[in-house]
Design a protein around this motif. Structure first.
Motif, PDB file in Angstrom:
ATOM      1  N   ALA A  23      -9.700 -18.932  -3.937  1.00 52.13           N
ATOM      2  CA  ALA A  23      -9.340 -18.545  -5.303  1.00 52.13           C
ATOM      3  C   ALA A  23      -9.513 -19.734  -6.232  1.00 52.13           C
ATOM      4  O   ALA A  23      -9.050 -20.839  -5.935  1.00 52.13           O
ATOM      5  CB  ALA A  23      -7.901 -18.045  -5.362  1.00 52.13           C
ATOM      6  N   ILE A  24     -10.201 -19.508  -7.338  1.00 49.34           N
ATOM      7  CA  ILE A  24     -10.300 -20.494  -8.397  1.00 49.34           C
ATOM      8  C   ILE A  24      -9.337 -20.061  -9.492  1.00 49.34           C
ATOM      9  O   ILE A  24      -9.501 -18.997 -10.095  1.00 49.34           O
ATOM     10  CB  ILE A  24     -11.742 -20.598  -8.941  1.00 49.34           C
ATOM     11  N   ILE A  25      -8.299 -20.868  -9.706  1.00 52.98           N
ATOM     12  CA  ILE A  25      -7.272 -20.542 -10.693  1.00 52.98           C
ATOM     13  C   ILE A  25      -7.577 -21.352 -11.953  1.00 52.98           C
ATOM     14  O   ILE A  25      -7.561 -22.578 -11.929  1.00 52.98           O
ATOM     15  CB  ILE A  25      -5.870 -20.865 -10.161  1.00 52.98           C
ATOM     16  N   VAL A  26      -7.876 -20.636 -13.036  1.00 52.27           N
ATOM     17  CA  VAL A  26      -8.397 -21.267 -14.248  1.00 52.27           C
ATOM     18  C   VAL A  26      -7.355 -21.237 -15.362  1.00 52.27           C
ATOM     19  O   VAL A  26      -6.696 -20.218 -15.595  1.00 52.27           O
ATOM     20  CB  VAL A  26      -9.675 -20.546 -14.722  1.00 52.27           C
ATOM     21  N   VAL A  32      -7.590 -20.488   0.270  1.00 51.93           N
ATOM     22  CA  VAL A  32      -7.822 -21.827  -0.261  1.00 51.93           C
ATOM     23  C   VAL A  32      -7.895 -21.728  -1.776  1.00 51.93           C
ATOM     24  O   VAL A  32      -8.649 -20.912  -2.314  1.00 51.93           O
ATOM     25  CB  VAL A  32      -9.132 -22.415   0.293  1.00 51.93           C
ATOM     26  N   CYS A  33      -7.114 -22.552  -2.475  1.00 55.67           N
ATOM     27  CA  CYS A  33      -7.063 -22.490  -3.933  1.00 55.67           C
ATOM     28  C   CYS A  33      -7.584 -23.777  -4.564  1.00 55.67           C
ATOM     29  O   CYS A  33      -7.400 -24.869  -4.022  1.00 55.67           O
ATOM     30  CB  CYS A  33      -5.634 -22.246  -4.413  1.00 55.67           C
ATOM     31  N   HIS A  73       1.155 -28.215  -5.024  1.00 53.65           N
ATOM     32  CA  HIS A  73       0.877 -26.886  -4.490  1.00 53.65           C
ATOM     33  C   HIS A  73      -0.350 -26.872  -3.568  1.00 53.65           C
ATOM     34  O   HIS A  73      -0.973 -25.827  -3.359  1.00 53.65           O
ATOM     35  CB  HIS A  73       0.692 -25.885  -5.633  1.00 53.65           C
ATOM     36  N   ASP A  74      -0.685 -28.034  -3.004  1.00 55.18           N
ATOM     37  CA  ASP A  74      -1.745 -28.155  -2.002  1.00 55.18           C
ATOM     38  C   ASP A  74      -3.087 -27.642  -2.515  1.00 55.18           C
ATOM     39  O   ASP A  74      -3.795 -26.903  -1.841  1.00 55.18           O
ATOM     40  CB  ASP A  74      -1.353 -27.409  -0.717  1.00 55.18           C
ATOM     41  N   MET A  75      -3.412 -28.036  -3.747  1.00 58.32           N
ATOM     42  CA  MET A  75      -4.703 -27.674  -4.324  1.00 58.32           C
ATOM     43  C   MET A  75      -5.422 -28.935  -4.786  1.00 58.32           C
ATOM     44  O   MET A  75      -4.793 -29.950  -5.069  1.00 58.32           O
ATOM     45  CB  MET A  75      -4.521 -26.756  -5.545  1.00 58.32           C
ATOM     46  N   ASN A 101     -16.744 -25.969   0.108  1.00 56.49           N
ATOM     47  CA  ASN A 101     -16.671 -26.964   1.181  1.00 56.49           C
ATOM     48  C   ASN A 101     -15.303 -26.959   1.858  1.00 56.49           C
ATOM     49  O   ASN A 101     -15.220 -27.134   3.076  1.00 56.49           O
ATOM     50  CB  ASN A 101     -16.976 -28.362   0.618  1.00 56.49           C
ATOM     51  N   ARG A 102     -14.251 -26.755   1.087  1.00 55.17           N
ATOM     52  CA  ARG A 102     -12.903 -26.693   1.669  1.00 55.17           C
ATOM     53  C   ARG A 102     -12.768 -25.467   2.577  1.00 55.17           C
ATOM     54  O   ARG A 102     -12.195 -25.559   3.674  1.00 55.17           O
ATOM     55  CB  ARG A 102     -11.874 -26.656   0.545  1.00 55.17           C
TER      56      ARG A 102
END
Length: 222
Positions: free
Chosen positions: A86-89, A118-119, A146-148, A170-171
């Motif tokens: 997830a890409i949180i914008v 994975v964020c 938040h582990d991002m 890549n993550r």
């Protein structure tokens, strides 16, 4: 009918965040190399895809741009469970969009499957940094908590757009190789592509050829 390009793995990625933060423009810049000023809000979910290479593997990113408006939330939630990334914008010139990130994360974590997701936190519209309302240090601290990972981008100038998607892919790939992410039946977050399947078939065929029994001098198989 055009032939579908083969790939080793497919990663399903969603883009989430408040309305007008530029998710659609960000995605369009990544997939088409164009900046398009979004005048109409996304309705429900839009779909795009792009191929990329990671460690000599061909990765197909299946990208889902979700609407930020509350009235579409029931539709977009259904896509959370089947995503591996997830890409949180948020918009760096709009503090409210940054404050909303905690709500997006909570909703995401309450919906995703047990395989996890994975964020990546993206501060968008870096070309408007003169109007910044969220500091880089504050965003980095929030992401770390938040582990991002965190990155700032601009769809208008294309700054760090490719890097953002590459960083997330890549993550996911690292987590897949370390088995932190596991491929499961009925889950679309990561799928094995034709390249990998064909390679496995070749390996099995070679293995079977090598392991064929040979005849001993007395005619018995050994």
């Amino acid at each position: 009918m055009a032939e579908i390009a083969p790939y080793d793995y497919q990663f399903r990625v969603i883009l989430i965040g408040d309305p007008t933060v530029g998710k659609s423009a960000l995605l369009r810049q990544f997939t088409d190399g164009k900046f398009v000023e979004q005048t109409e809000p996304t309705v429900g979910v839009d779909f795009s895809a792009k191929m990329m290479e990671i460690d000599e593997k061909t990765i197909k990113l299946q990208l889902w741009d979700t609407a930020g408006h509350e009235r579409f939330r029931s539709i977009t939630r259904s896509y959370y469970r089947s995503a591996s990334g997830a890409i949180i914008v948020y918009d760096i010139t709009n503090r409210q969009s940054f404050q909303s990130i905690i709500n997006w994360l909570e909703e995401l974590n309450n919906t995703v499957c047990a395989n996890g997701i994975v964020c990546l936190l993206v501060g968008h519209k870096s070309d408007l940094s003169i109007n910044r309302e969220v500091s880089i240090e504050e965003a980095q601290s929030f992401a770390k908590e938040h582990d991002m990972e965190y990155i700032e981008t601009s769809a208008k100038t294309a700054d760090y757009v490719d890097e953002a998607f590459n960083k997330l892919a890549n993550r996911i790939h690292r987590d897949l190789m370390s088995e932190r992410i596991k491929i499961k039946d009925g889950w679309d977050g990561v799928k094995v592509g034709r390249h990998t399947i064909q390679s496995e078939e070749v390996t099995i065929m070679k293995s079977q050829t090598i392991q064929q029994p040979t005849a001993s001098p007395d005619g018995c198989a050994c």
